[in-house]
Design a protein around this motif. Structure first.
Motif, short mmCIF file in Angstrom:
data_model
loop_
_atom_site.label_atom_id
_atom_site.label_comp_id
_atom_site.label_asym_id
_atom_site.label_seq_id
_atom_site.Cartn_x
_atom_site.Cartn_y
_atom_site.Cartn_z
N ALA A 20 -21.38 21.93 -3.27
CA ALA A 20 -21.76 21.09 -2.12
C ALA A 20 -21.10 19.72 -2.22
O ALA A 20 -20.59 19.15 -1.25
CB ALA A 20 -23.28 20.97 -2.05
N LEU A 21 -21.06 19.16 -3.46
CA LEU A 21 -20.45 17.86 -3.66
C LEU A 21 -18.95 17.92 -3.37
O LEU A 21 -18.37 17.03 -2.72
CB LEU A 21 -20.72 17.36 -5.07
N ALA A 22 -18.38 19.04 -3.91
CA ALA A 22 -16.92 19.20 -3.67
C ALA A 22 -16.63 19.34 -2.20
O ALA A 22 -15.67 18.78 -1.66
CB ALA A 22 -16.40 20.41 -4.45
N GLY A 23 -17.51 20.11 -1.49
CA GLY A 23 -17.31 20.28 -0.04
C GLY A 23 -17.47 18.95 0.70
O GLY A 23 -16.71 18.63 1.62
N TRP A 24 -18.48 18.22 0.26
CA TRP A 24 -18.68 16.92 0.96
C TRP A 24 -17.52 15.99 0.72
O TRP A 24 -17.05 15.30 1.62
CB TRP A 24 -19.99 16.31 0.42
N LEU A 25 -17.04 15.98 -0.60
CA LEU A 25 -15.89 15.14 -0.92
C LEU A 25 -14.67 15.55 -0.11
O LEU A 25 -13.89 14.73 0.37
CB LEU A 25 -15.61 15.22 -2.44
N VAL A 27 -14.67 17.15 2.81
CA VAL A 27 -14.87 16.77 4.23
C VAL A 27 -14.67 15.29 4.40
O VAL A 27 -14.03 14.82 5.36
CB VAL A 27 -16.28 17.22 4.69
N ASP A 28 -15.21 14.52 3.46
CA ASP A 28 -15.07 13.07 3.57
C ASP A 28 -13.62 12.65 3.44
O ASP A 28 -13.12 11.76 4.15
CB ASP A 28 -15.94 12.41 2.47
N HIS A 29 -12.93 13.35 2.51
CA HIS A 29 -11.50 13.04 2.35
C HIS A 29 -10.72 13.39 3.62
O HIS A 29 -9.85 12.62 4.06
CB HIS A 29 -10.97 13.82 1.14
N SER A 30 -11.08 14.59 4.13
CA SER A 30 -10.38 15.00 5.36
C SER A 30 -10.66 14.02 6.51
O SER A 30 -9.77 13.65 7.29
CB SER A 30 -10.81 16.41 5.77
N ARG A 32 -11.53 10.89 6.27
CA ARG A 32 -10.85 9.63 6.03
C ARG A 32 -9.34 9.77 6.30
O ARG A 32 -8.72 8.87 6.87
CB ARG A 32 -11.08 9.18 4.57
N ARG A 33 -8.80 10.92 5.86
CA ARG A 33 -7.36 11.13 6.09
C ARG A 33 -7.05 11.19 7.59
O ARG A 33 -6.06 10.62 8.07
CB ARG A 33 -6.95 12.43 5.39
N LYS A 34 -7.93 11.89 8.35
CA LYS A 34 -7.74 11.99 9.81
C LYS A 34 -7.85 10.63 10.45
O LYS A 34 -7.09 10.26 11.35
CB LYS A 34 -8.79 12.96 10.37
N GLN A 35 -8.81 9.86 9.93
CA GLN A 35 -9.00 8.53 10.48
C GLN A 35 -7.77 7.67 10.23
O GLN A 35 -7.33 6.92 11.08
CB GLN A 35 -10.25 7.88 9.86
N ARG A 36 -7.22 7.81 8.98
CA ARG A 36 -6.02 7.03 8.67
C ARG A 36 -4.84 7.46 9.55
O ARG A 36 -4.08 6.63 10.04
CB ARG A 36 -5.67 7.21 7.18
N ILE A 37 -4.75 8.80 9.74
CA ILE A 37 -3.66 9.30 10.61
C ILE A 37 -3.81 8.76 12.03
O ILE A 37 -2.85 8.32 12.67
CB ILE A 37 -3.63 10.83 10.59
N GLU A 38 -5.06 8.81 12.55
CA GLU A 38 -5.31 8.31 13.90
C GLU A 38 -4.98 6.82 14.00
O GLU A 38 -4.41 6.33 14.98
CB GLU A 38 -6.76 8.57 14.29
N GLU A 39 -5.38 6.09 12.92
CA GLU A 39 -5.08 4.66 12.93
C GLU A 39 -3.57 4.41 12.90
O GLU A 39 -3.05 3.52 13.58
CB GLU A 39 -5.76 4.00 11.73
N GLN A 40 -2.87 5.28 12.09
CA GLN A 40 -1.41 5.13 12.06
C GLN A 40 -0.78 5.46 13.42
O GLN A 40 0.13 4.78 13.86
CB GLN A 40 -0.83 6.05 10.97
#
Length: 350
Positions: A20-25, A27-30, A32-40
């Protein structure tokens, strides 16, 4: 529950919690990565829009500068053209003023010369009229002297006519008839001369508008005078109109000449025994004298009738000359209009 089972349960829970922790990490990474891509992407879009805005502003500024340069060039060209047109108008006005002044001076010189010629001719005609009156008076006195000599039974040896070289003796009526025939020849010659002069001036007056029309039409087509302006052509035709002979002087001269010859006819009628009253027409005086002479029957003098017939012929010739003079006056007026206010200059074009 045994210890082993508890351990397995704890291990299982640990594994589940790890997953569950790995999944949450993940998802959170994904996320954050999507957010960074959108910001870029947004940053790239903003950068592109800012670049487009800068390029558009630069292009608009360049276009404005080009438009300003073109407008300035147009204004400079228009100002230069206006200066050139103004200079051309001033030059044309100066040339036209010089031409008009030259024409006015020419017209004044012509008028002064015409006045001098008219004055000289008037003096000569007055002198000639006085000489004619003197001759007619001499004829009348000679005829009177002849009548007195016939009453006394003497033959007249002197010449009846004013010409001292003439030595033939004439009767009273023959002497008058000789003078009438002489006037007939003069009147016929002058009538022919007047007709010739009128036709010569009229030919020039009538032909000039035709020549103007043909010349302007060929000028517009570029066949004639391609390097001349319309003002040049108008000046050419103005001078050409001036070159046509002016007949006003002759018109005045012939009016005076005809008045003198009408007076001669009255003198002849009076010498033949008629009453040439100025209140009565010459034709009426001739008819009255003819009736009076024919009423004498056997005592009628045929030479008087013949002389009156010749006087009537002279009168008809003078009446015909009056008709020619009216046409002559019309021709002179047309010639003056061509010089003063020609139609091609009044309308500005043809």
């Amino acid at each position: 529950m045994s210890m082993w089972q508890l351990t397995n349960a704890m291990v299982f829970l640990g594994v589940v919690a790890g997953i569950a922790l790995a999944g949450w990490l993940f998802v959170d990474h994904s996320r954050r990565r999507k957010q960074r891509i959108e910001e870029q992407v947004l940053a790239m879009k903003r950068a592109a829009m800012e670049k487009m805005a800068v390029e558009k502003a630069t292009a608009e500024q360049a276009a404005a500068e080009q438009a300003a340069l073109a407008l300035a060039a147009t204004e400079r060209l228009a100002a230069k053209r206006a200066v050139m047109e103004q200079a051309a108008l001033e030059k044309t006005a100066l040339e036209k003023g010089a031409v008009e002044q030259a024409i006015a001076e020419w017209a004044a010189a012509e008028q002064a010369e015409a006045d001098r010629v008219h004055l000289r001719r008037t003096v000569e005609e007055r002198r000639a009229a006085e000489e004619v009156d003197a001759r007619m008076q001499a004829v009348e006195e000679a005829i009177t002297e002849w009548l007195e000599a016939e009453r006394e039974g003497r033959r007249l040896t002197a010449a009846v006519t004013p010409d001292p070289a003439a030595r033939k003796n004439y009767t009273r009526v023959e002497a008058i008839h000789q003078q009438v025939r002489s006037v007939t020849e003069v009147v016929e010659k002058e009538a022919q001369e007047l007709e010739f002069i009128k036709n010569r001036i009229q030919a020039g007056v009538d032909f000039l508008p035709i020549e103007v029309g043909l010349t302007i039409a060929q000028w517009k087509e570029g066949k004639l005078y391609r390097h001349r302006t319309f003002e040049d052509l108008k000046l050419k035709f103005r001078y050409q109109a001036y070159s046509i002979e002016d007949g006003y002087e002759l018109l005045y001269r012939y009016h005076e000449w005809m008045a003198q010859h009408r007076q001669k006819l009255r003198v002849f009628i009076r010498l033949l025994g008629g009453d040439a009253d100025k209140t009565e027409s010459i034709q009426a005086a001739i008819e009255r004298l003819e009736r009076s002479e024919r009423a004498k029957y056997l005592e009628m003098e045929v030479d008087v009738i013949f002389t009156l017939s010749d006087i009537r012929a002279i009168l008809e010739k003078l009446i015909g000359m009056e008709a020619i003079l009216k046409e002559f006056e019309t021709v002179c007026r047309k010639r003056s209009e061509q010089v003063i206010s020609p139609s091609w200059e009044a309308r500005g074009s043809l």
